[in-house]
Design an enzyme around this catalytic site. Structure first.
Site, PDB file in Angstrom:
ATOM      1  N   ASN A 117      10.544 -11.723 101.929  1.00  0.00           N
ATOM      2  CA  ASN A 117       9.267 -12.567 102.024  1.00  0.00           C
ATOM      3  C   ASN A 117       8.112 -12.275 101.037  1.00  0.00           C
ATOM      4  O   ASN A 117       7.585 -10.947 101.302  1.00  0.00           O
ATOM      5  CB  ASN A 117       9.014 -12.899 103.331  1.00  0.00           C
TER       6      ASN A 117
ATOM      7  N   ARG B 216      -8.234 -10.887  94.546  1.00  0.00           N
ATOM      8  CA  ARG B 216      -8.859 -10.457  93.239  1.00  0.00           C
ATOM      9  C   ARG B 216      -9.065 -11.757  92.490  1.00  0.00           C
ATOM     10  O   ARG B 216     -10.182 -11.657  91.381  1.00  0.00           O
ATOM     11  CB  ARG B 216      -8.051  -9.364  92.587  1.00  0.00           C
TER      12      ARG B 216
ATOM     13  N   HIS C 186       6.318 -18.686 102.415  1.00  0.00           N
ATOM     14  CA  HIS C 186       5.782 -19.554 103.532  1.00  0.00           C
ATOM     15  C   HIS C 186       4.371 -19.883 103.197  1.00  0.00           C
ATOM     16  O   HIS C 186       3.305 -19.664 103.585  1.00  0.00           O
ATOM     17  CB  HIS C 186       5.576 -18.836 104.695  1.00  0.00           C
TER      18      HIS C 186
ATOM     19  N   ARG D 294       1.251 -21.969 103.165  1.00  0.00           N
ATOM     20  CA  ARG D 294       0.437 -22.796 104.270  1.00  0.00           C
ATOM     21  C   ARG D 294      -0.515 -23.784 103.784  1.00  0.00           C
ATOM     22  O   ARG D 294      -0.774 -23.744 102.677  1.00  0.00           O
ATOM     23  CB  ARG D 294      -0.390 -21.715 105.095  1.00  0.00           C
TER      24      ARG D 294
ATOM     25  N   HIS E 193      -2.223 -17.587 100.629  1.00  0.00           N
ATOM     26  CA  HIS E 193      -1.173 -16.530 100.175  1.00  0.00           C
ATOM     27  C   HIS E 193      -0.465 -17.124  98.972  1.00  0.00           C
ATOM     28  O   HIS E 193      -0.941 -17.733  98.103  1.00  0.00           O
ATOM     29  CB  HIS E 193      -0.539 -15.846 101.146  1.00  0.00           C
TER      30      HIS E 193
ATOM     31  N   GLU F  39       9.716 -21.691 104.099  1.00  0.00           N
ATOM     32  CA  GLU F  39       9.160 -21.832 105.375  1.00  0.00           C
ATOM     33  C   GLU F  39       8.047 -22.587 105.538  1.00  0.00           C
ATOM     34  O   GLU F  39       7.306 -22.574 104.710  1.00  0.00           O
ATOM     35  CB  GLU F  39       9.218 -20.446 106.069  1.00  0.00           C
TER      36      GLU F  39
ATOM     37  N   THR G   3      -0.460 -15.745 111.377  1.00  0.00           N
ATOM     38  CA  THR G   3       1.049 -15.386 111.306  1.00  0.00           C
ATOM     39  C   THR G   3       1.738 -16.258 112.133  1.00  0.00           C
ATOM     40  O   THR G   3       1.058 -16.760 113.200  1.00  0.00           O
ATOM     41  CB  THR G   3       1.559 -14.058 111.125  1.00  0.00           C
TER      42      THR G   3
ATOM     43  N   HIS H 204      10.560 -11.687 111.406  1.00  0.00           N
ATOM     44  CA  HIS H 204       9.345 -11.254 112.065  1.00  0.00           C
ATOM     45  C   HIS H 204       9.230 -10.039 112.837  1.00  0.00           C
ATOM     46  O   HIS H 204       9.783  -9.712 113.833  1.00  0.00           O
ATOM     47  CB  HIS H 204       8.866 -12.486 113.097  1.00  0.00           C
TER      48      HIS H 204
ATOM     49  N   HIS I  38       6.267  -8.553 105.782  1.00  0.00           N
ATOM     50  CA  HIS I  38       5.158  -7.567 106.065  1.00  0.00           C
ATOM     51  C   HIS I  38       5.512  -6.256 105.962  1.00  0.00           C
ATOM     52  O   HIS I  38       5.014  -5.314 105.308  1.00  0.00           O
ATOM     53  CB  HIS I  38       4.318  -7.926 107.241  1.00  0.00           C
TER      54      HIS I  38
END
Length: 237
Positions: free
Chosen positions: A7, A18, A43, A45, A50, A70, A100, A190, A214
């Site tokens: 991921n 930045r 993923h 959103r 991100h 996702e 998350t 996860h 992560h």
């Protein structure tokens, strides 16, 4: 053999902090595959904090392994997936303001909605997966939606395992056995990490894919991306 899908959301988070294009998410995906990753997960959103929707399009020609998108199947997300046509779409019931993912679907309550969305994706040749908690009736509910796979939400396992409670694997193993008996493929994700992935893999029968972001990116800050990907692959064999 269980596939490792990386991921890359955290790479996009770093880029966005930045305002430029460093690190470049497409180049990172290409490098991750070159280092041995067997899939790339994103993923997006709605607020694009991100991964951006444009990233999904830019990655399409460069992901030659498995491409997993996702997200919560709102209209904008559904349209994106149908345009990009990834290998797999994983449906996650994210609240708009969620930091998350923090819960699986209630596959019984939302069965009709999920069935309609899944049918549309499958008609377009896209494999489907539903993010679920390790609860037996939710696995049975997932089967009724027509999904190809489930993705077990592993945060509770990871937390308990870090405290030394290895019995926390039991509901996941039980759900995996049920899923296998129902003909559902099993993914997981996860808070899986180098510390817990081997134990998880050894106790989940027919685990097809793990999606890790992560922890993998955090571990790579110390150990290097190529090295960490190889470490995961070794633990998953």
């Amino acid at each position: 053999m269980t596939k490792l899908s990386v991921n890359i959301n955290k790479i996009a988070t770093l880029r966005n902090s930045r305002g430029g294009d460093m690190p470049n998410v497409v180049q990172f995906a290409k490098d991750a595959q070159r280092f041995g990753a067997e899939g790339i997960t994103i993923h997006p959103r709605p607020d694009e904090r991100h991964i951006r929707y444009q990233d999904a399009h830019d990655l399409k020609p460069e992901v030659y392994t498995e491409y997993n998108i996702e997200g919560n199947p709102i209209t904008k997300f559904i349209d994106l997936v149908l345009e990009v046509k990834p290998t797999q779409v994983t449906l996650v019931p994210d609240a708009v303001d969620a930091i998350t993912s923090n819960a699986g679907w209630d596959t019984i309550k939302h069965r009709s909605f999920l069935a309609d969305v899944i049918a549309e994706f499958k008609q377009n040749g896209i494999r489907t997966s539903i993010f679920v908690d390790p609860v037996l009736d939710q696995i049975e509910g997932a089967k009724e939606t027509g999904t190809d796979r489930i993705e077990l939400y592993t945060e509770a396992f990871a937390h308990e395992y870090s405290l030394g409670n290895k019995k926390a694997i039991k509901p996941y193993a039980d759900c995996a056995e049920l899923a296998n008996s129902l003909g559902l493929g099993i993914n997981a994700g996860h808070d899986l990490s180098l510390d817990n992935i081997k134990f998880f893999k050894e106790n989940i029968p027919e685990l097809l894919e793990v999606s890790i972001g992560h922890a993998l990116i955090s571990e790579s800050l110390y150990l290097g991306v190529e090295n960490v990907i190889q470490m995961y692959l070794k633990k998953l064999k």
